[in-house]
Scaffold this motif. Structure first.
Motif, PDB file in Angstrom:
ATOM      1  N   ARG A 169     -77.632  15.702  59.701  1.00  0.00           N
ATOM      2  CA  ARG A 169     -77.543  16.889  58.832  1.00  0.00           C
ATOM      3  C   ARG A 169     -76.630  17.945  59.453  1.00  0.00           C
ATOM      4  O   ARG A 169     -75.913  18.652  58.731  1.00  0.00           O
ATOM      5  N   LEU A 170     -76.641  18.043  60.773  1.00  0.00           N
ATOM      6  CA  LEU A 170     -75.698  18.958  61.434  1.00  0.00           C
ATOM      7  C   LEU A 170     -74.265  18.498  61.218  1.00  0.00           C
ATOM      8  O   LEU A 170     -73.364  19.327  61.008  1.00  0.00           O
ATOM      9  N   LEU A 171     -74.059  17.185  61.215  1.00  0.00           N
ATOM     10  CA  LEU A 171     -72.723  16.650  60.961  1.00  0.00           C
ATOM     11  C   LEU A 171     -72.279  16.966  59.544  1.00  0.00           C
ATOM     12  O   LEU A 171     -71.101  17.308  59.306  1.00  0.00           O
ATOM     13  N   GLU A 172     -73.179  16.839  58.556  1.00  0.00           N
ATOM     14  CA  GLU A 172     -72.827  17.167  57.180  1.00  0.00           C
ATOM     15  C   GLU A 172     -72.424  18.632  57.061  1.00  0.00           C
ATOM     16  O   GLU A 172     -71.509  18.977  56.308  1.00  0.00           O
ATOM     17  N   TRP A 173     -73.140  19.497  57.785  1.00  0.00           N
ATOM     18  CA  TRP A 173     -72.786  20.926  57.759  1.00  0.00           C
ATOM     19  C   TRP A 173     -71.428  21.141  58.399  1.00  0.00           C
ATOM     20  O   TRP A 173     -70.601  21.921  57.899  1.00  0.00           O
ATOM     21  N   ALA A 174     -71.171  20.455  59.537  1.00  0.00           N
ATOM     22  CA  ALA A 174     -69.891  20.646  60.245  1.00  0.00           C
ATOM     23  C   ALA A 174     -68.710  20.158  59.413  1.00  0.00           C
ATOM     24  O   ALA A 174     -67.592  20.698  59.528  1.00  0.00           O
TER      25      ALA A 174
ATOM     26  N   PRO B 249     -61.219  15.058  64.457  1.00  0.00           N
ATOM     27  CA  PRO B 249     -61.464  14.108  63.379  1.00  0.00           C
ATOM     28  C   PRO B 249     -61.523  14.813  62.029  1.00  0.00           C
ATOM     29  O   PRO B 249     -62.082  15.898  61.904  1.00  0.00           O
ATOM     30  N   PRO B 250     -60.937  14.198  61.026  1.00  0.00           N
ATOM     31  CA  PRO B 250     -60.997  14.801  59.695  1.00  0.00           C
ATOM     32  C   PRO B 250     -62.398  14.671  59.097  1.00  0.00           C
ATOM     33  O   PRO B 250     -63.172  13.788  59.479  1.00  0.00           O
ATOM     34  N   PRO B 251     -62.739  15.484  58.111  1.00  0.00           N
ATOM     35  CA  PRO B 251     -64.081  15.454  57.517  1.00  0.00           C
ATOM     36  C   PRO B 251     -64.396  14.115  56.849  1.00  0.00           C
ATOM     37  O   PRO B 251     -65.544  13.684  56.841  1.00  0.00           O
ATOM     38  N   GLU B 252     -63.369  13.434  56.286  1.00  0.00           N
ATOM     39  CA  GLU B 252     -63.629  12.192  55.585  1.00  0.00           C
ATOM     40  C   GLU B 252     -64.148  11.133  56.536  1.00  0.00           C
ATOM     41  O   GLU B 252     -65.129  10.424  56.267  1.00  0.00           O
TER      42      GLU B 252
ATOM     43  N   GLU C  97     -63.778  21.747  65.852  1.00  0.00           N
ATOM     44  CA  GLU C  97     -64.611  21.693  67.050  1.00  0.00           C
ATOM     45  C   GLU C  97     -66.079  21.522  66.698  1.00  0.00           C
ATOM     46  O   GLU C  97     -66.832  20.889  67.432  1.00  0.00           O
ATOM     47  N   ASP C  98     -66.482  22.084  65.567  1.00  0.00           N
ATOM     48  CA  ASP C  98     -67.887  21.895  65.138  1.00  0.00           C
ATOM     49  C   ASP C  98     -68.162  20.427  64.843  1.00  0.00           C
ATOM     50  O   ASP C  98     -69.238  19.909  65.147  1.00  0.00           O
ATOM     51  N   ARG C  99     -67.125  19.705  64.284  1.00  0.00           N
ATOM     52  CA  ARG C  99     -67.323  18.281  63.996  1.00  0.00           C
ATOM     53  C   ARG C  99     -67.389  17.479  65.280  1.00  0.00           C
ATOM     54  O   ARG C  99     -68.115  16.485  65.365  1.00  0.00           O
ATOM     55  N   ARG C 100     -66.608  17.886  66.303  1.00  0.00           N
ATOM     56  CA  ARG C 100     -66.663  17.182  67.579  1.00  0.00           C
ATOM     57  C   ARG C 100     -68.080  17.238  68.169  1.00  0.00           C
ATOM     58  O   ARG C 100     -68.617  16.213  68.587  1.00  0.00           O
ATOM     59  N   ARG C 101     -68.646  18.464  68.194  1.00  0.00           N
ATOM     60  CA  ARG C 101     -69.972  18.621  68.794  1.00  0.00           C
ATOM     61  C   ARG C 101     -71.042  17.887  67.984  1.00  0.00           C
ATOM     62  O   ARG C 101     -71.957  17.283  68.547  1.00  0.00           O
ATOM     63  N   ALA C 102     -70.903  17.928  66.628  1.00  0.00           N
ATOM     64  CA  ALA C 102     -71.877  17.229  65.795  1.00  0.00           C
ATOM     65  C   ALA C 102     -71.784  15.721  65.994  1.00  0.00           C
ATOM     66  O   ALA C 102     -72.798  15.016  66.074  1.00  0.00           O
TER      67      ALA C 102
ATOM     68  N   ARG D 267     -68.255  20.603  56.415  1.00  0.00           N
ATOM     69  CA  ARG D 267     -67.891  21.633  55.436  1.00  0.00           C
ATOM     70  C   ARG D 267     -67.234  22.834  56.093  1.00  0.00           C
ATOM     71  O   ARG D 267     -66.868  23.782  55.415  1.00  0.00           O
ATOM     72  N   GLN D 268     -67.125  22.825  57.409  1.00  0.00           N
ATOM     73  CA  GLN D 268     -66.524  23.943  58.122  1.00  0.00           C
ATOM     74  C   GLN D 268     -65.050  23.643  58.400  1.00  0.00           C
ATOM     75  O   GLN D 268     -64.656  22.496  58.622  1.00  0.00           O
ATOM     76  N   PRO D 269     -64.178  24.687  58.422  1.00  0.00           N
ATOM     77  CA  PRO D 269     -62.746  24.467  58.672  1.00  0.00           C
ATOM     78  C   PRO D 269     -62.444  24.128  60.133  1.00  0.00           C
ATOM     79  O   PRO D 269     -61.420  23.511  60.433  1.00  0.00           O
TER      80      PRO D 269
END
Length: 318
Positions: free
Chosen positions: A247-252, A294-297, A259-264, A254-256
């Motif tokens: 769920r944290l990854l899903e939130w990340a 990494p891209p959101p997709e 770095e949030d996606r890396r940590r998630a 949606r963020q621009p």
């Protein structure tokens, strides 16, 4: 012979005047000056006892009646001194009324004797040997009552003799000689005693009061607890660590900021490794630290595969 009418009228008027004068004289003679009591005395006293023969222990009534000439004595200053021993006074009542210049005072006493002095007199041994028998009665002569005017006065005190009172015995001769006399009266109240002491009664009442208070308080507390349970918010479902990471990854995603996606992704890799899915865990870690971020997709696709591979809820391994 004819009597003139004027003479008849004059005679009638004279008779009326004489009648009025006689009536006025009588009124003045009884209500104003002159003596209202026989002999011109300032007061007259009589004493009576009813009945004057009583059974031993029965009450009787003694009464003094006083007629006072208001012109000579103030009725409010008239006093009575009496002594009825060996009789006891049970009650005493005084009344007063007026009739013209005469005031009538009545003092009533209720008396009773419960002592040996009111028992019959037994004959002496010599008299008994001669055949003398007791009368069965005991005569009592009260001391004279003294009626006087309080304060300074020219009226001399009056002594009034009471009638003799006879008490008829209710006990035989043998009983009258006993020390434990049958009709002995003791007016001293007995020592106080308690079935339960005042202190014990106080504590008992205190316990009863506390018990009466405890019952409604307990009912109120139960109602309050039941109300709170009925209106309390439902407890939140506890999420598994991997589900929280997904769920944290899903939130990340949606963020621009990448770095949030890396940590998630790193947190997802860590929880996959703990769950035994090291292959997906290594893939998530490589994607997390790839260049550029990494891209959101791709991050979302990896999260979907991880949820599918672990049972759909991210908590149970497939």
């Amino acid at each position: 012979m004819v009597i003139p009418r004027s003479a008849i009228v004059a005679a009638v008027v004279a008779a009326v005047v004489m009648g009025i004068g006689t009536l006025a004289g009588g009124i003045l003679g009884t209500g104003g000056g002159g003596s209202a009591l026989p002999g011109g005395v300032p007061l007259s006293v009589t004493a009576s006892v009813n009945p004057n023969v009583v059974y031993f222990g029965d009450p009787l009534t003694a009464r003094i009646d006083i007629a006072v000439d208001r012109d000579k004595v103030d009725p409010g200053r008239v006093r009575i001194a009496t002594d009825f021993r060996p009789f006891d006074r049970l009650d005493q009542h005084k009344t007063r009324r007026g009739a013209g210049r005469i005031a009538f005072i009545r003092e009533t006493y209720t008396l009773r004797c419960l002592t040996r002095d009111c028992v019959q007199l037994l004959p002496s041994i010599a008299a008994a040997a001669g055949g003398t028998k007791p009368s069965g009665r005991r005569a009592t002569q009260f001391r004279p009552a003294r009626v006087f005017v309080a304060g300074r006065s020219n009226v001399q005190p009056t002594l009034v003799q009471w009638p003799t009172v006879e008490s008829v015995t209710r006990v035989n001769q043998a009983e009258s000689q006993l020390q434990t006399f049958f009709y002995h009266a003791d007016l001293t109240p007995p020592a106080r005693s308690y079935a339960l002491s005042p202190t014990g009664l106080l504590w008992l009442l205190l316990l009863v009061v506390l018990a009466l208070i405890a019952v409604p308080v307990t009912l109120v507390v139960r109602r309050v607890r039941a109300y709170r349970r009925a209106h309390a918010p439902a407890p939140r479902e506890e999420l598994a660590p991997l589900e929280r990471a997904l769920r944290l990854l899903e939130w990340a995603n949606r963020q621009p900021d990448g770095e949030d996606r890396r940590r998630a992704l790193e947190l997802v890799a860590l929880e996959l490794g703990r769950g035994g899915r090291h292959d997906l865990g290594e893939e998530a870690r490589e994607l997390a630290w790839s260049e550029p971020p990494p891209p959101p997709e791709q991050a979302g696709e990896l999260g979907t595969r991880a949820r599918t591979a672990t049972g759909g809820d991210g908590a149970t391994p497939a």
